[in-house]
Design a protein around this motif. Structure first.
Motif, PDB file in Angstrom:
ATOM      1  N   GLY A  46       0.911  -1.128  -0.389  1.00 36.02           N
ATOM      2  CA  GLY A  46       0.506   0.068  -0.013  1.00 36.02           C
ATOM      3  C   GLY A  46       0.968   1.351   0.204  1.00 36.02           C
ATOM      4  N   GLY A  47       2.048   1.566   0.737  1.00 32.45           N
ATOM      5  CA  GLY A  47       2.605   2.414   1.030  1.00 32.45           C
ATOM      6  C   GLY A  47       3.231   3.074  -0.246  1.00 32.45           C
ATOM      7  N   LEU A  48       3.639   2.660  -1.703  1.00 37.70           N
ATOM      8  CA  LEU A  48       3.701   2.865  -2.334  1.00 37.70           C
ATOM      9  C   LEU A  48       3.841   2.444  -4.083  1.00 37.70           C
ATOM     10  CD1 LEU A  48       6.745   4.642  -4.068  1.00 37.70           C
ATOM     11  CD2 LEU A  48       8.098   1.564  -3.826  1.00 37.70           C
ATOM     12  N   ASN A  49       2.575   3.317  -4.673  1.00 38.65           N
ATOM     13  CA  ASN A  49       2.012   3.003  -5.698  1.00 38.65           C
ATOM     14  C   ASN A  49       2.293   4.290  -7.433  1.00 38.65           C
ATOM     15  OD1 ASN A  49      -0.060   4.378  -5.172  1.00 38.65           O
ATOM     16  ND2 ASN A  49      -0.248   2.912  -3.748  1.00 38.65           N
ATOM     17  N   GLY A  50       1.669   4.431  -7.975  1.00 35.80           N
ATOM     18  CA  GLY A  50       1.370   5.713  -8.907  1.00 35.80           C
ATOM     19  C   GLY A  50       0.714   5.345 -10.229  1.00 35.80           C
ATOM     20  N   GLY A  51       1.116   6.667 -10.921  1.00 39.65           N
ATOM     21  CA  GLY A  51       0.239   5.846 -11.791  1.00 39.65           C
ATOM     22  C   GLY A  51       0.311   7.206 -12.528  1.00 39.65           C
ATOM     23  N   ARG A  52      -0.806   7.345 -14.164  1.00 34.57           N
ATOM     24  CA  ARG A  52      -1.097   8.571 -14.650  1.00 34.57           C
ATOM     25  C   ARG A  52      -2.413   9.793 -13.440  1.00 34.57           C
ATOM     26  NH1 ARG A  52      -2.303   5.233 -19.771  1.00 34.57           N
ATOM     27  NH2 ARG A  52      -0.462   4.947 -20.469  1.00 34.57           N
ATOM     28  N   PRO A  53      -1.907  10.843 -13.797  1.00 36.23           N
ATOM     29  CA  PRO A  53      -2.891  11.518 -12.795  1.00 36.23           C
ATOM     30  C   PRO A  53      -4.592  11.231 -12.946  1.00 36.23           C
ATOM     31  CG  PRO A  53      -0.775  13.059 -13.291  1.00 36.23           C
ATOM     32  CD  PRO A  53      -1.269  12.014 -14.279  1.00 36.23           C
ATOM     33  N   LYS A  54      -4.630  11.380 -14.000  1.00 37.32           N
ATOM     34  CA  LYS A  54      -6.279  11.155 -14.009  1.00 37.32           C
ATOM     35  C   LYS A  54      -7.014   9.673 -13.533  1.00 37.32           C
ATOM     36  CE  LYS A  54     -10.149  10.711 -17.175  1.00 37.32           C
ATOM     37  NZ  LYS A  54     -10.261  10.107 -18.873  1.00 37.32           N
ATOM     38  N   GLU A  55      -6.155   8.974 -14.395  1.00 36.67           N
ATOM     39  CA  GLU A  55      -6.187   7.824 -13.142  1.00 36.67           C
ATOM     40  C   GLU A  55      -6.335   7.546 -12.104  1.00 36.67           C
ATOM     41  OE1 GLU A  55      -4.702   8.069 -16.166  1.00 36.67           O
ATOM     42  OE2 GLU A  55      -6.514   7.508 -17.080  1.00 36.67           O
ATOM     43  N   TYR A  56      -4.803   8.216 -11.327  1.00 38.08           N
ATOM     44  CA  TYR A  56      -4.414   7.907 -10.056  1.00 38.08           C
ATOM     45  C   TYR A  56      -5.577   8.061  -9.288  1.00 38.08           C
ATOM     46  CZ  TYR A  56      -1.500   7.407  -6.256  1.00 38.08           C
ATOM     47  OH  TYR A  56      -0.912   7.607  -4.532  1.00 38.08           O
ATOM     48  N   LEU A  57      -6.588   9.587  -9.421  1.00 36.25           N
ATOM     49  CA  LEU A  57      -7.223  10.455  -8.805  1.00 36.25           C
ATOM     50  C   LEU A  57      -8.176   9.561  -8.971  1.00 36.25           C
ATOM     51  CD1 LEU A  57      -6.230  14.286  -9.451  1.00 36.25           C
ATOM     52  CD2 LEU A  57      -5.633  12.839  -7.361  1.00 36.25           C
ATOM     53  N   GLU A  58      -8.694   9.061  -9.895  1.00 41.24           N
ATOM     54  CA  GLU A  58      -9.759   8.160  -9.857  1.00 41.24           C
ATOM     55  C   GLU A  58     -10.116   7.059  -9.210  1.00 41.24           C
ATOM     56  OE1 GLU A  58     -12.353   4.606 -13.038  1.00 41.24           O
ATOM     57  OE2 GLU A  58     -11.698   7.072 -13.727  1.00 41.24           O
ATOM     58  N   MET A  59      -8.945   6.956  -9.165  1.00 35.57           N
ATOM     59  CA  MET A  59      -8.373   5.589  -8.120  1.00 35.57           C
ATOM     60  C   MET A  59      -8.615   6.068  -6.347  1.00 35.57           C
ATOM     61  SD  MET A  59      -5.163   3.140  -7.130  1.00 35.57           S
ATOM     62  CE  MET A  59      -4.252   4.389  -6.214  1.00 35.57           C
ATOM     63  N   VAL A  60      -8.130   7.146  -6.145  1.00 29.84           N
ATOM     64  CA  VAL A  60      -7.802   8.107  -4.393  1.00 29.84           C
ATOM     65  C   VAL A  60      -9.584   8.510  -4.344  1.00 29.84           C
ATOM     66  CG1 VAL A  60      -7.239  10.149  -3.272  1.00 29.84           C
ATOM     67  CG2 VAL A  60      -5.376   8.377  -4.382  1.00 29.84           C
ATOM     68  N   ARG A  61     -10.379   8.919  -5.325  1.00 35.49           N
ATOM     69  CA  ARG A  61     -11.342   9.339  -4.836  1.00 35.49           C
ATOM     70  C   ARG A  61     -12.410   7.608  -4.697  1.00 35.49           C
ATOM     71  NH1 ARG A  61     -10.811  12.286  -9.287  1.00 35.49           N
ATOM     72  NH2 ARG A  61     -10.109  14.038  -9.505  1.00 35.49           N
ATOM     73  N   THR A  62     -12.467   7.027  -5.744  1.00 32.45           N
ATOM     74  CA  THR A  62     -12.707   5.773  -5.356  1.00 32.45           C
ATOM     75  C   THR A  62     -13.149   4.966  -3.681  1.00 32.45           C
ATOM     76  OG1 THR A  62     -13.309   5.361  -7.741  1.00 32.45           O
ATOM     77  CG2 THR A  62     -13.557   3.404  -6.601  1.00 32.45           C
ATOM     78  N   LEU A  63     -11.168   4.811  -3.327  1.00 32.97           N
ATOM     79  CA  LEU A  63     -11.091   4.068  -2.057  1.00 32.97           C
ATOM     80  C   LEU A  63     -11.336   5.565  -0.659  1.00 32.97           C
ATOM     81  CD1 LEU A  63      -7.128   3.006  -3.225  1.00 32.97           C
ATOM     82  CD2 LEU A  63      -9.210   1.834  -2.721  1.00 32.97           C
ATOM     83  N   SER A  64     -11.993   6.742  -1.600  1.00 33.08           N
ATOM     84  CA  SER A  64     -11.886   7.121  -0.234  1.00 33.08           C
ATOM     85  C   SER A  64     -13.414   6.909  -0.044  1.00 33.08           C
ATOM     86  CB  SER A  64     -11.675   8.912  -0.715  1.00 33.08           C
ATOM     87  OG  SER A  64     -12.566   9.836   0.265  1.00 33.08           O
ATOM     88  N   VAL A  65     -14.024   6.823  -0.758  1.00 34.95           N
ATOM     89  CA  VAL A  65     -15.278   6.965  -0.959  1.00 34.95           C
ATOM     90  C   VAL A  65     -15.840   5.017  -0.340  1.00 34.95           C
ATOM     91  CG1 VAL A  65     -17.709   6.482  -2.103  1.00 34.95           C
ATOM     92  CG2 VAL A  65     -16.261   8.213  -2.443  1.00 34.95           C
TER      93      VAL A  65
END
Length: 155
Positions: A46-65
């Motif tokens: 969980g501590g080290l991941n990344g990606g393209r900004p659009k897709e990464y931010l989509e993942m962050v929003r989904t995980l937050s919800v």
């Protein structure tokens, strides 16, 4: 291009994640739950991941919800954010980097590119009351093993 660091060799997928050699997961009612059977199972750290900004931010929003929904229902995944990331990655393929890229400091060898440190080796403040006796460590290890077996056989 530096062949020592595979993430520099061109990302064909939308995100990057490093495979982890340790795994646990959440109960069936959680958004973080991953069934033990089905398609190939890769567990990501969980501590080290990344990606393209659009897709990464989509993942962050989904995980937050998902995390907020679990919390509101009184559920907290065993390895909280890491469990949620792994559940998300089951339906969102990513470039998988090998576990050798990031290991605990005590497992590091000549092939290790990054290490993650045991914070309590740096400052005892981080211990937070964890018991370090042989008996306590054995109990923790057997609990982890029991939970992994229980998850796998669906108890």
């Amino acid at each position: 291009m530096n062949r020592d660091f595979p993430w520099e060799s061109g990302v064909e997928n939308d995100c990057i994640n490093i495979q982890c050699s340790i795994h646990t997961n959440a109960i069936g009612k959680s958004w973080a739950y991953v069934a033990p059977y089905g398609k190939d199972y890769t567990y990501f750290m969980g501590g080290l991941n990344g990606g393209r900004p659009k897709e990464y931010l989509e993942m962050v929003r989904t995980l937050s919800v998902n995390i907020r929904d679990d919390y509101d229902r009184g559920i907290i995944a065993l390895v909280h954010d890491e469990s949620h990331i792994n559940a998300y990655m089951r339906s969102h393929p990513c470039k998988i980097l090998p576990v050798e890229l990031n290991r605990p400091e005590e497992w590091a060898d000549e092939h290790t590119k990054l290490i993650f440190r045991e914070k309590t080796h740096i400052d005892p403040y981080f211990n937070k009351g964890r018991k370090t006796s042989l008996c306590a460590r054995f109990k923790k290890g057997t609990t982890i093993l029991f939970n992994a077996i229980r998850w796998y056989v669906k108890l």
